[in-house]
Design a protein around this motif. Sequence first.
Motif, mmCIF file in Angstrom:
data_model
loop_
_atom_site.group_PDB
_atom_site.id
_atom_site.type_symbol
_atom_site.label_atom_id
_atom_site.label_comp_id
_atom_site.label_asym_id
_atom_site.label_seq_id
_atom_site.Cartn_x
_atom_site.Cartn_y
_atom_site.Cartn_z
ATOM 1 N N SER A 53 6.858 6.727 -6.652
ATOM 2 C CA SER A 53 7.606 5.469 -6.701
ATOM 3 C C SER A 53 7.765 4.817 -5.329
ATOM 4 C CB SER A 53 8.979 5.699 -7.331
ATOM 5 O OG SER A 53 9.765 6.549 -6.519
ATOM 6 N N ALA A 54 7.839 5.620 -4.254
ATOM 7 C CA ALA A 54 8.006 5.027 -2.919
ATOM 8 C C ALA A 54 6.764 4.224 -2.549
ATOM 9 C CB ALA A 54 8.284 6.111 -1.886
ATOM 10 N N THR A 55 5.601 4.802 -2.823
ATOM 11 C CA THR A 55 4.343 4.098 -2.541
ATOM 12 C C THR A 55 4.231 2.845 -3.408
ATOM 13 O OG1 THR A 55 3.281 6.176 -1.939
ATOM 14 C CG2 THR A 55 1.833 4.357 -2.562
ATOM 15 N N TYR A 56 4.553 2.986 -4.677
ATOM 16 C CA TYR A 56 4.509 1.837 -5.593
ATOM 17 C C TYR A 56 5.392 0.694 -5.074
ATOM 18 C CZ TYR A 56 5.932 -0.872 -9.723
ATOM 19 O OH TYR A 56 6.225 -1.887 -10.600
ATOM 20 N N GLU A 57 6.598 1.031 -4.661
ATOM 21 C CA GLU A 57 7.516 -0.029 -4.207
ATOM 22 C C GLU A 57 7.025 -0.648 -2.905
ATOM 23 O OE1 GLU A 57 11.282 2.233 -4.701
ATOM 24 O OE2 GLU A 57 11.753 0.690 -6.177
ATOM 25 N N TRP A 58 6.388 0.184 -2.057
ATOM 26 C CA TRP A 58 5.849 -0.355 -0.807
ATOM 27 C C TRP A 58 4.704 -1.335 -1.127
ATOM 28 C CZ3 TRP A 58 1.562 -1.280 1.944
ATOM 29 C CH2 TRP A 58 1.714 -1.581 3.305
ATOM 30 N N VAL A 59 3.789 -0.930 -2.003
ATOM 31 C CA VAL A 59 2.631 -1.791 -2.330
ATOM 32 C C VAL A 59 3.107 -3.074 -3.003
ATOM 33 C CG1 VAL A 59 0.511 -1.965 -3.707
ATOM 34 C CG2 VAL A 59 1.035 0.160 -2.486
ATOM 35 N N ARG A 60 4.046 -2.945 -3.913
ATOM 36 C CA ARG A 60 4.574 -4.148 -4.599
ATOM 37 C C ARG A 60 5.143 -5.139 -3.601
ATOM 38 N NH1 ARG A 60 7.960 -4.674 -10.038
ATOM 39 N NH2 ARG A 60 7.552 -6.832 -9.485
ATOM 40 N N ALA A 61 5.884 -4.643 -2.637
ATOM 41 C CA ALA A 61 6.475 -5.527 -1.629
ATOM 42 C C ALA A 61 5.373 -6.130 -0.754
ATOM 43 C CB ALA A 61 7.473 -4.750 -0.784
ATOM 44 N N TYR A 62 4.356 -5.320 -0.424
ATOM 45 C CA TYR A 62 3.286 -5.777 0.471
ATOM 46 C C TYR A 62 2.412 -6.826 -0.219
ATOM 47 C CZ TYR A 62 -0.728 -5.499 3.634
ATOM 48 O OH TYR A 62 -1.748 -5.795 4.505
ATOM 49 N N GLN A 63 2.061 -6.561 -1.482
ATOM 50 C CA GLN A 63 1.188 -7.495 -2.226
ATOM 51 C C GLN A 63 1.997 -8.625 -2.848
ATOM 52 O OE1 GLN A 63 -0.812 -5.028 -5.167
ATOM 53 N NE2 GLN A 63 -2.379 -4.365 -3.721
ATOM 54 N N ASP A 64 3.309 -8.468 -2.871
ATOM 55 C CA ASP A 64 4.205 -9.399 -3.556
ATOM 56 C C ASP A 64 3.884 -9.430 -5.054
ATOM 57 O OD1 ASP A 64 6.375 -11.046 -3.581
ATOM 58 O OD2 ASP A 64 5.222 -12.882 -3.266
ATOM 59 N N ALA A 65 3.312 -8.319 -5.535
ATOM 60 C CA ALA A 65 2.908 -8.214 -6.951
ATOM 61 C C ALA A 65 2.350 -6.813 -7.145
ATOM 62 C CB ALA A 65 1.841 -9.252 -7.265
ATOM 63 N N TRP A 66 1.522 -6.621 -8.176
ATOM 64 C CA TRP A 66 0.742 -5.396 -8.331
ATOM 65 C C TRP A 66 -0.660 -5.849 -8.680
ATOM 66 C CZ3 TRP A 66 1.362 -0.583 -6.842
ATOM 67 C CH2 TRP A 66 0.490 0.386 -7.336
ATOM 68 N N ASP A 67 -1.555 -5.837 -7.683
ATOM 69 C CA ASP A 67 -2.855 -6.484 -7.827
ATOM 70 C C ASP A 67 -3.889 -5.654 -8.585
ATOM 71 O OD1 ASP A 67 -1.889 -8.591 -6.432
ATOM 72 O OD2 ASP A 67 -2.920 -8.131 -4.551
#
Length: 176
Positions: A53-67
């Motif tokens: 979940s930590a990685t998921y939340e980091w990627v979501r914030a970075y991509q501003d989505a889930w690409d």
Amino acid sequence: MGRTVYYVASSLDGFIATPDHSLDWLLTREVDDDGPMGITPFLAGVGAIVTGSATYEWVRAYQDAWDYTVPTWVLTHRELAPPPGADVRFARGDVRAVHAEMVAVAGERDRWIVGGGEVVGQFADAGLLDEVVIAYAPVTLGAGAPLLPRRLELRLTELARNGEFACARYDVVRPG
Ligand SMILES: NC(=O)c1ccc[n+]([C@@H]2O[C@H](COP(=O)([O-])OP(=O)(O)OC[C@H]3O[C@@H](n4cnc5c(N)ncnc54)[C@H](OP(=O)(O)O)[C@@H]3O)[C@@H](O)[C@H]2O)c1
């Protein structure tokens, strides 16, 4: 059948993020996404993704989505909201159940464990980790999120240079 692969970038001293979850040491570097062991050819062969979940939340914030377009499992004990329009499923507990679902969905394509290291360790503990692909950045961090906090025997199968990165591919050697 596809393989279960940990594909990741690491510091030379085996950390995948700083203690405060920064990737500033990674994201500024020269790399060819389409080049040797690059993310583009890797993703083309991926049919399912799993992440902590930590990685998921980091990627979501970075991509501003889930690409990512393939089905993704996020391991968490919390109730998290799925991103709009993306196939993101939440799971908890024994990773063997998640692995079975990923195999069913991915078929001949690979299953990507994004991280972090402890999540990869759970798959390795269950004998479900097939391959590790690491892009080593030319930096040491001294501390941070561990690459793979287990003792595992690996066999080097490929080496390449991509921009600033030394890339290595390993098979996981199963006991016996
Ligand atoms: N360099 C790279 O290429 C790269 C790649 C991946 C990640 N990263 C970075 O590395 C860091 C990894 O951080 P991390 O190792 O702390 O986090 P993580 O593996 O992404 O997430 C850990 C969390 O996932 C949940 N979890 C794990 N296993 C579970 C299970 N079996 N059942 C239910 N929930 C489970 C737990 O959170 P909850 O239950 O509290 O939700 C746990 O605290 C992040 O900063 C990330 O951005 C870097």
